[in-house]
Structures are given as structure tokens and as C-alpha cells.
Write a protein that holds these residues in place. Structure first.
Motif, short mmCIF file in Angstrom:
data_model
loop_
_atom_site.label_atom_id
_atom_site.label_comp_id
_atom_site.label_asym_id
_atom_site.label_seq_id
_atom_site.Cartn_x
_atom_site.Cartn_y
_atom_site.Cartn_z
N LEU A 35 0.83 -1.20 0.00
CA LEU A 35 0.00 0.00 0.00
C LEU A 35 0.86 1.25 0.00
O LEU A 35 0.60 2.21 -0.75
N VAL A 36 1.91 1.26 0.82
CA VAL A 36 2.81 2.41 0.87
C VAL A 36 3.56 2.55 -0.45
O VAL A 36 3.74 3.68 -0.96
N LEU A 41 4.42 5.45 -5.48
CA LEU A 41 4.41 5.47 -6.95
C LEU A 41 3.36 6.44 -7.47
O LEU A 41 3.63 7.19 -8.43
N LEU A 42 2.19 6.45 -6.86
CA LEU A 42 1.14 7.37 -7.27
C LEU A 42 1.58 8.82 -7.07
O LEU A 42 1.38 9.67 -7.95
N ALA A 43 2.20 9.10 -5.92
CA ALA A 43 2.67 10.46 -5.65
C ALA A 43 3.74 10.88 -6.66
O ALA A 43 3.74 12.02 -7.15
N LEU A 44 4.64 9.96 -6.99
CA LEU A 44 5.69 10.27 -7.96
C LEU A 44 5.09 10.57 -9.33
O LEU A 44 5.50 11.52 -10.01
N VAL A 283 -4.61 12.65 -4.90
CA VAL A 283 -3.56 13.44 -4.25
C VAL A 283 -3.70 13.38 -2.74
O VAL A 283 -2.71 13.18 -2.00
N SER A 284 -4.91 13.54 -2.24
CA SER A 284 -5.13 13.52 -0.79
C SER A 284 -4.81 12.15 -0.21
O SER A 284 -4.18 12.04 0.86
N LEU A 285 -5.21 11.09 -0.89
CA LEU A 285 -4.96 9.74 -0.40
C LEU A 285 -3.47 9.44 -0.35
O LEU A 285 -2.96 8.90 0.64
N MET A 288 -1.78 11.32 2.63
CA MET A 288 -2.06 10.77 3.95
C MET A 288 -1.35 9.43 4.17
O MET A 288 -0.82 9.17 5.26
N LEU A 289 -1.31 8.57 3.16
CA LEU A 289 -0.63 7.28 3.31
C LEU A 289 0.87 7.47 3.51
O LEU A 289 1.49 6.82 4.36
#
Length: 305
Positions: A35-36, A41-44, A283-285, A288-289
Motif C-alpha cells: 500500500l505504501v 508510486l502514485l505520488a511520484l 492526491v489527498s490519499l 495521507m498514506l
């Protein structure tokens, strides 16, 4: 003779301990869950999309084509292959506007978080370390700020200073600084009576040395968590201000302003709101993770366990 051989073998094992078994070439990092890793990866990906938005956008974000207005995304009837995410009520390409809007939204939330972080942490340290009249004055102002509806404060600031991007950054910066100040003061009050702080004070350490060497490293974890939560909250706050017409003014695109401008077309063209709203959620998810992950790895007490 057997005892001598066993003793020599034991000495050999001590002198030349067996080599640890080599780990796999692509061993998964310890303490990092799927999950992290997915959140990172999503944030990048989101950050790269924001950084290279001008190069990746197929159209100018403000380019209007009234003959192509309200076209749905690819896969739906009447879709235009040139507009992957469809077009809005003025025929502007949603993909291009989302990329540029993501760029500006992340910048606003980032600078707003940094301003609130610097202001709140500084005042919280002063209130917790000095106490007395400084503590009473700072915490009294914090209580006043927390008791006021921030929407009214934003209305006042924007009415006096205008709706420029710099003004909006300042408005977002003062949105949550009081939360940082209250959190840091509470942490400092719990730390300043501990033996290691008393020892540093007895050794003649200055308040600045105590704050930077002994206090801040021990309160990084809650600060990081608060910053990650505030980052996502600032994105939502910018969306709310833009929805009320108090954010970045048209035709400049932010994710919040796109949601606000498309609210009148939700029944007939829901993709105008759905695409930027989905980006806000992602972006918010991710923020927070990643904040929870950093808390677990930056907390000194958790690392010692």
C-alpha cells in the motif's frame, strides 16, 4: 582426540563465521507495504505530471473550441479521439486543464503547508520553551484563530488584498498554523521536564540549542503527520474557496476551480467534475498514506523498539 577436533572446529567457526545467505537481487525493502509502495508510486506519477504539464498537455489549457464543447471522454458516444478526458462547457480540453490545474493546486498546497508549518512550529516552540507571558499571548491568539470560522477570515483577507495567487498562498498558509502551534507546544511541554533536557539545561545549553537539538528531533513524527493531513486539507480548502469564487480566478485552472465551474453541468456532463475530483482524491490519499509511513519511520521512540 575427538575433543581436540571439536574444539578446533569451534575455533574455526568463530574465526571464520559462515557468510550470510545472499538476499535476492530485488529484495523488497523492510517495513514498506504494498500500500505504501503504491502510494509512493502514485505520488511520484502525480508530481511528474505536474512538473511536465506544459510538455505533456496536448492543448493549451485555455484554448476554446465551441464546436467541440461537452464532448465525453474516450469510450462514450460522441467522444472525440483528440480529447481523451472530454471537453468542458467551453470546448476546452479537460486533460490539458487537469495537468495544469494539478500543477497549480500542488504548488498552492505545498507553499501553504510550508508557511503554516514554519509559523506554527516557531510559535509553538517559543510558547512551550519560554512559558509565562509569551505562552499566554501566543496561545491566546491561537485560541482566537481556532474559534473563528476560517471562511470568514479568508473572505476578509481576499476582500482587502484581492484574489492574486500570492494572496491565496498566504490565505492557505494561515489556515492551519494554529493547529501546528498547539501541537508543538503540547509536545514541548511534555519534553522539557525530561532528564535529558534537564541535563542539557544544567550544562548551560541555550534555549535555541535545546529546541533544535533536543526538541525538534523528538517531535518530527507528529509534525509530519499533521503536515500530511494539512496538505490534503489545503487542497480541499482551495477547492472550497474556488467553488465559492474566492480562489484562483478564471480562466486559470486549478482542480478546485474546475470542480466549481462544472457544478452546473453535473447532470448532463458529469465528467467535467468527475475527472478533477478524482485527481483531488488521489492526491489527498497519497499524501495521507505517505504521512503515516513517515511517522512510523521518523518517530524516535518507534525506531528504538
Amino acid at each position: 582426540m575427538t575433543d581436540i577436533l571439536d574444539a578446533n572446529a569451534l575455533d574455526a567457526k568463530i574465526a571464520f563465521p559462515p557468510r550470510p545467505k545472499p538476499r535476492g537481487r530485488f529484495a523488497w525493502p523492510a517495513g514498506v507495504s504494498l500500500l505504501v509502495a503504491g502510494a509512493a508510486l502514485l505520488a511520484l506519477i502525480l508530481v511528474l505530471l505536474a512538473l511536465f504539464a506544459p510538455a505533456l498537455a496536448p492543448f493549451e489549457p485555455d484554448q476554446q473550441k465551441l464546436l467541440a464543447r461537452l464532448r465525453p471522454p474516450i469510450g462514450f458516444e460522441r467522444a472525440n479521439p483528440a480529447h481523451w478526458f472530454g471537453t468542458d462547457q467551453l470546448g476546452r480540453d479537460l486533460l490539458s486543464r487537469c495537468l495544469h490545474g494539478l500543477r497549480l493546486t500542488l504548488a498552492l498546497a505545498l507553499f501553504g503547508t510550508l508557511i503554516g508549518l514554519a509559523l506554527g512550529v516557531s510559535l509553538g516552540l517559543v510558547a512551550g520553551l519560554f512559558g509565562g507571558w509569551a505562552d499566554a499571548l501566543i496561545m491566546g491568539f491561537v485560541d482566537i484563530m481556532l474559534s473563528l470560522p476560517f471562511t470568514l477570515v479568508a473572505l476578509l483577507v481576499i476582500a482587502l488584498a484581492g484574489t492574486d495567487v500570492a494572496v491565496l498562498i498566504c490565505v492557505l498558509g494561515i489556515a492551519y498554523w494554529a493547529h501546528f502551534a498547539r501541537l508543538v507546544r503540547a509536545q514541548v511541554l511534555g519534553l522539557r521536564e525530561l532528564p535529558f533536557v534537564e541535563a542539557a539545561r544544567a550544562a548551560g545549553a541555550t534555549r535555541w540549542h535545546i529546541a533544535t537539538v533536543h526538541m525538534i528531533p523528538n517531535i518530527v513524527s507528529p509534525i509530519v503527520v499533521m503536515a500530511s493531513l494539512n496538505f490534503s486539507n489545503l487542497i480541499l480548502l482551495e477547492s472550497a474557496l474556488s467553488f465559492l469564487g474566492l480562489g484562483v480566478q478564471p480562466p486559470t485552472a486549478t482542480l478546485g476551480s474546475m470542480v466549481g465551474q462544472g457544478r452546473d453541468y453535473m447532470a448532463s456532463a458529469s465528467w467535467i467534475v468527475a475527472v478533477p475530483a478524482l485527481l483531488i482524491v488521489l492526491v489527498s490519499l497519497a499524501a495521507m498514506l505517505l504521512g503515516d509511513f513517515l511517522r512510523d519511520h521518523l518517530d524516535v521512540r518507534l525506531r528504538e523498539r
